[in-house]
Each structure stands twice: as structure tokens, then as C-alpha cells.
Design an enzyme around this catalytic site. Structure first.
Site: not given
Lengths: 144, 403
Positions: B358, B192, B195
Site C-alpha cells: 500500500c 500516522d 506502526q
């Protein structure tokens, strides 16, 4: 009232020194209320006798507004009939929608200080958590 | 020092201090102009037109694909699939890859600090296939150690999913080391990058990620476009995620065959306008430069964490070293619920995030209900950091505490 005045005048007192933060002995009903998105998490307990709320209390954690609102709500509903409590609940809901009458605000007493939450959409669910939980506990369809 | 703030119309309108950049970054004027330009000059349905406007729209889309491929070091632009955002990209990998390659008894390794977007798709895949989830736990400084990587990525592991940078702790994870272990046991690695891409140069081949996802909106692009990178050999073997227009080769009453990569995974009319915006964002990012971004963020983060250190009632999560935060500083004020803190700061025109970010499993792991997060980007200023600190010092007072 701006937010800081709201905290200073009403919320902080109930948050830091709540009157009802304790589960009463012999509660008739206990229900958990949660705001999943922000983590406010309470347990509300009520003592019901002959259609009257004779005692109540809460435990749990959450932001100052959520905690203070439950505490003020219990100030209001303890000693009232279930019907009267439901009426107060409707008044509070009207207030949060910005539709309360002067009579509503008078009846809501200290809890009327949260009227300005109507202009703070992000905090509405904090202010209403206790009331929503109470609503479920007093709803005959859910209860039975 | 160059003033980048004038490039961002929203920062010009008032004195708001925007410290929620990890949630979404602000957009420079050039990104908005790219959208307007697309709609004013080239708008048509891409990929199917036999006329000039549609060909232009197709070119806009494919130019963005090439730029995205170059940005993250993909071997070919066919490995870049456009999605709505990181969440959709990770779900694509879960539905199309994981559901077809995992079976009962296999293991999926995820980091406890994952954003729900890089956790719930794998929880779903585990439920549906009977695979078991295993959790990598970072140390107090936010980093995964070599021992933890070895211990939790076992020979039964078939898929591992980690964020290159945690959206709460801001720590950069040793993705290449994780990839080596993942490949040693014959599994695939999903990274992921939501960021990381806004803040640092990424090379998916050097890190040896099998899948890599990121969002346009966190890197100053438009809200509606994201990317899933996948190694071509893996993507070729995967069935489509969504079915519909423009993703087929041939369709009969009872069968269909699929278009070539990447179109197999881009059902329906594609978002060419946001692709134009993404191109502009990539160009803008390149013009500023990752080194400039890193230096500015580090100076701001150092200043912010220095202020917080002077407040004994503040707890900061993750590493003590500002260089290991990627501009993300998550903290709590003793006795004050994060939502109250954020509301009070908002009165002073300061935008921070409060809540569980989250990442509820991480909150449980840290044994907190919620936290405040100030996340910086290169266009923030030292004056903003100082004003933030001044306001923060008054929060306990506003909530009825002596100091």
C-alpha cells in the site's frame, strides 16, 4: 503437485526462458493487462488474420506464475482460430475453478500444470492475467 | 527470558512462523477474554441507557478512551475519537478538517513513503480544494533530513501528513522537528502512528502533533477499533464527519446542533466490545513494557539482517542499522518476484508480506515493482529467524536459479 514441484517442472522454464516474450511485427491488437493489487503488468500482442491467431507475444513484468502462464497460453493459441482460442480460455477458467474435465486438461497441454493453482487463491489472478487479457482482446463487443 | 508465546493461542496451534506483524499483530488470550466478558456481562447500547447494563457498556467504552488517552499522552480523554482503524481516522481528519480549511494554492506536504491510507485522503483533499501536494523524500537510509523538511514544508503549507514509522522502511521520522517547522509556517501536522504505537512509547504533546491516528489491531487489540487524537481546540471547530445517532445535541426538521466532544465524531452505535478488547491490549502492552519490546525486536532484527547480509543476492531497503527498522525488514531477492518468494516460503509455513505494501509512490521512488517484507514482534523467536533464513536461502533454487 506441490508448489515447489510446480515451479520446478513447468513454471521456471517458461519464466526464465520464455518463447514468446517479444512483441511481434505487425500486431493487429495490443492490450495491457494489470493485476493492480500485486503489480503484475503485461502487454499482450496478437496478429489476427481471417479469424485466426497467426502470431503473438508479450512484454512486461510480474511474478513467475503470471509470466509463465502467458507464455504457455501463447504456445496454445498461436495457430488457432479465435473461436478455438475462446474455447481454450473457457477450459482454462474451468480448470482454475477446479471444474475441468479430463478432455479439458488434455487440450490445455502444458498449461494444465497450473491446475493446482485452484487450491492457491492468492495466485489465481497471477495465473489468469494473460487469459483475461486475451479474453478482452477477442471479445467482439469490446473490440468493435 | 519470559515466554510470551503461551499468551497467544494462535501461536500455539502449529509451527507457523508469523512474520507479518506490521500488517496485524496476534491477540493475547486476555484480549479475547475481554471481548467475551463484555458480551457475556455488559452488552447493551452504550451512552443512551438508563439501566445498569447500558451504563456498564458506557463505562467500558469510556475506560478504554481514558486508557488510550494515557497511552499516547493526550491532555484529555475528549481528544480521543474512536474509529474503525487508522484509515478511517485519517479520513476523518481529511474530510472534516482539510476540506474545510484548505483552499486553492495552499500546499499539503506528505512523505513519499506514506501508506496509501495517509496519502489518498490528502490527494482527495487536494483535488477538491485546489491545494497542491508536495512530497518529502527520505534519503536511502529512510530518514527525512532537516534540509528536506525545510525545503518541502514551505510558507504555503497548510497541512503536513507523515507516518512516525514507515510501514515499508521501518524508519522513525523526526516528528518533533517536522512539527516545529509545520507550526512555524502556520500549518497543522497529521501523524500516522499505526506502526509506532505497537513498538514505542508515544507522547502526542511532546511531539506536538495536531492529529495522531493509530489502529487497535496492530497493537494486539481487536480488528475493529482505531483512534484519532486531535487537539481539542481543532476538534471543537470541525464539523462532524459522519452524521446519525448519538452525535447530536438538538435536531429539528431543518437544523441540528452537535454533541460535545468526542461524541460529535462518533455517529451511530459505538464499538464498545472492541473498546473492551483495546483496554485489555493496552494493559497487556504495559505489562510487557516498551523497553522489553524494543530489546527483543532489536535482537531479532539484528539476527535477521545478519542472515540477509550473508546472501549476496538479497537487497535490503532502508537503513543498514537494525536499530532503525522497528522490526520491519523489507527486501528483494535478485531475479525472484516477491509473490513467488512469499508463496514458496508459505510452503515452509512462513508468513511474510509481498507486494507494494500500500505504498506505490514509494515503490516508484525506489524504482521497484514490489518487495518482500518480514516484520517482527517481541513474541517472535531467534529460532524462527534462523528457520526463515534457511528457507530463504532455498528460494532461488526453487525458482530455477543455480544458487
Amino acid at each position: 503437485m506441490d508448489l515447489k514441484a510446480l515451479y520446478r517442472n513447468i513454471v521456471n522454464e517458461h519464466n526464465l526462458h520464455p518463447t514468446h516474450k517479444d512483441l511481434p511485427e505487425g500486431a493487429s491488437l495490443i492490450l495491457r493487462g494489470v493485476n493492480p493489487s500485486c503489480g503484475d503488468d503485461i502487454e499482450l500482442a496478437l496478429k489476427l488474420e481471417d479469424g485466426k491467431i497467426t502470431g503473438g507475444g508479450f512484454t512486461g513484468s510480474g511474478c513467475a506464475i503470471s509470466q509463465a502462464s502467458v507464455d504457455m497460453m501463447l504456445d496454445l493459441v498461436i495457430g488457432q482460430t479465435e473461436e478455438e482460442a475462446r474455447r481454450l480460455m473457457d477450459m482454462f477458467a474451468r480448470m482454475i475453478r477446479g471444474e475441468a474435465s479430463d478432455e479439458d486438461l488434455e487440450a490445455l497441454d502444458e498449461a494444465a500444470a497450473l491446475a493446482d493453482i485452484a487450491h492457491m487463491p492468492a495466485r489465481v489472478k497471477c495465473a489468469t492475467l494473460g487469459w483475461r487479457t486475451l479474453g478482452k482482446m477477442l471479445d467482439p463487443e469490446i473490440n468493435s | 527470558m519470559k515466554d510470551y508465546r503461551k499468551d497467544f493461542p494462535i501461536l500455539d496451534q502449529d509451527e507457523t512462523i508469523y512474520f507479518d506483524n506490521a500488517a496485524t499483530a496476534q491477540k493475547p488470550a486476555c484480549v479475547m477474554e475481554a471481548l467475551t466478558d463484555y458480551y457475556s456481562r455488559s452488552n447493551a447500547n452504550p451512552l443512551r441507557g438508563l439501566y445498569d447494563w447500558s451504563l456498564r457498556a458506557t463505562e467500558v467504552l469510556e475506560t478504554a478512551r481514558q486508557k488510550a488517552a494515557d497511552l499516547i499522552g493526550a491532555a484529555a480523554k475528549e481528544e480521543i475519537i474512536f474509529t474503525r482503524n487508522t484509515t478511517e481516522a485519517l479520513n476523518l481528519a481529511a474530510y472534516s478538517y482539510a476540506l474545510n480549511h484548505l483552499k486553492a494554492g495552499d500546499e499539503i506536504a506528505v512523505c513519499i513513503s506514506e501508506h496509501h491510507s495517509n496519502f489518498l485522503p490528502w490527494q482527495m483533499a487536494a483535488e477538491k480544494t485546489g491545494a497542491v501536494l508536495r512530497f518529502l523524500e527520505p534519503g536511502p537510509d529512510g530518514r527525512l533530513t532537516a534540509e528536506e523538511i525545510r525545503a518541502k514544508i514551505t510558507p504555503n503549507c497548510r497541512l503536513a501528513a507523515v507516518a512516525q514509522v514507515s510501514n515499508v522502511l521501518g524508519r522513525v521520522q523526526p516528528v518533533r522537528e517536522i512539527a516545529d517547522r509545520v507550526h512555524e509556517v502556520g500549518a497543522v501536522l497529521v501523524v500516522d502512528g499505526a506502526q509506532s504505537v505497537p513498538h514505542m512509547a508515544v507522547d502526542v504533546q511532546a511531539m506536538d502533533a495536531d492529529f495522531f491516528a493509530f489502529s487497535g489491531h496492530k497493537m494486539m487489540g481487536p480488528m475493529g477499533i482505531g483512534v484519532l487524537y486531535g487537539k481539542q481546540a481543532l476538534l471543537e471547530k470541525m464539523p462532524p464527519f459522519l452524521r446519525g445517532g448519538e452525535m447530536i445535541e438538538y435536531v429539528t426538521k431543518d437544523s441540528a446542533s452537535w454533541a460535545e466532544l468526542p461524541h460529535k465524531f462518533e455517529a451511530g452505535t459505538v464499538n464498545a466490545a472492541d473498546a473492551a478488547g483495546l483496554s485489555a491490549a493496552i494493559d497487556y502492552l504495559a505489562a510487557v513494557g516498551y523497553e522489553e519490546i524494543r530489546q527483543r525486536e532489536l535482537a531479532l532484527t539484528r539476527r535477521l539482517m545478519g542472515h540477509l547480509k550473508e546472501m549476496p543476492y538479497v537487497t535490503v531497503y532502508g537503513s543498514e542499522d537494525p536499530a532503525e527498522h522497528c522490526g520491519i525488514v523489507t527486501f528483494n531477492i535478485e531475479g525472484c518476484h516477491p509473490h513467488d518468494v512469499a508463496s514458496i516460503l508459505n510452503e515452509d509455513g512462513i508468513a511474510i508480506r509481498a507486494g507494494h505494501h500500500c505504498a506505490q509512490p514509494l515503490m516508484q521512488y525506489l524504482q521497484i515493482n514490489a518487495a518482500c517484507r518480514a516484520s517482527l514482534y517481541f513474541y517472535n523467536t531467534e529460532a524462527e529467524v534462523d528457520r526463515f533464513a534457511q528457507s530463504l536461502k532455498k528460494v532461488r533454487g526453487a525458482l530455477g536459479y543455480g544458487s
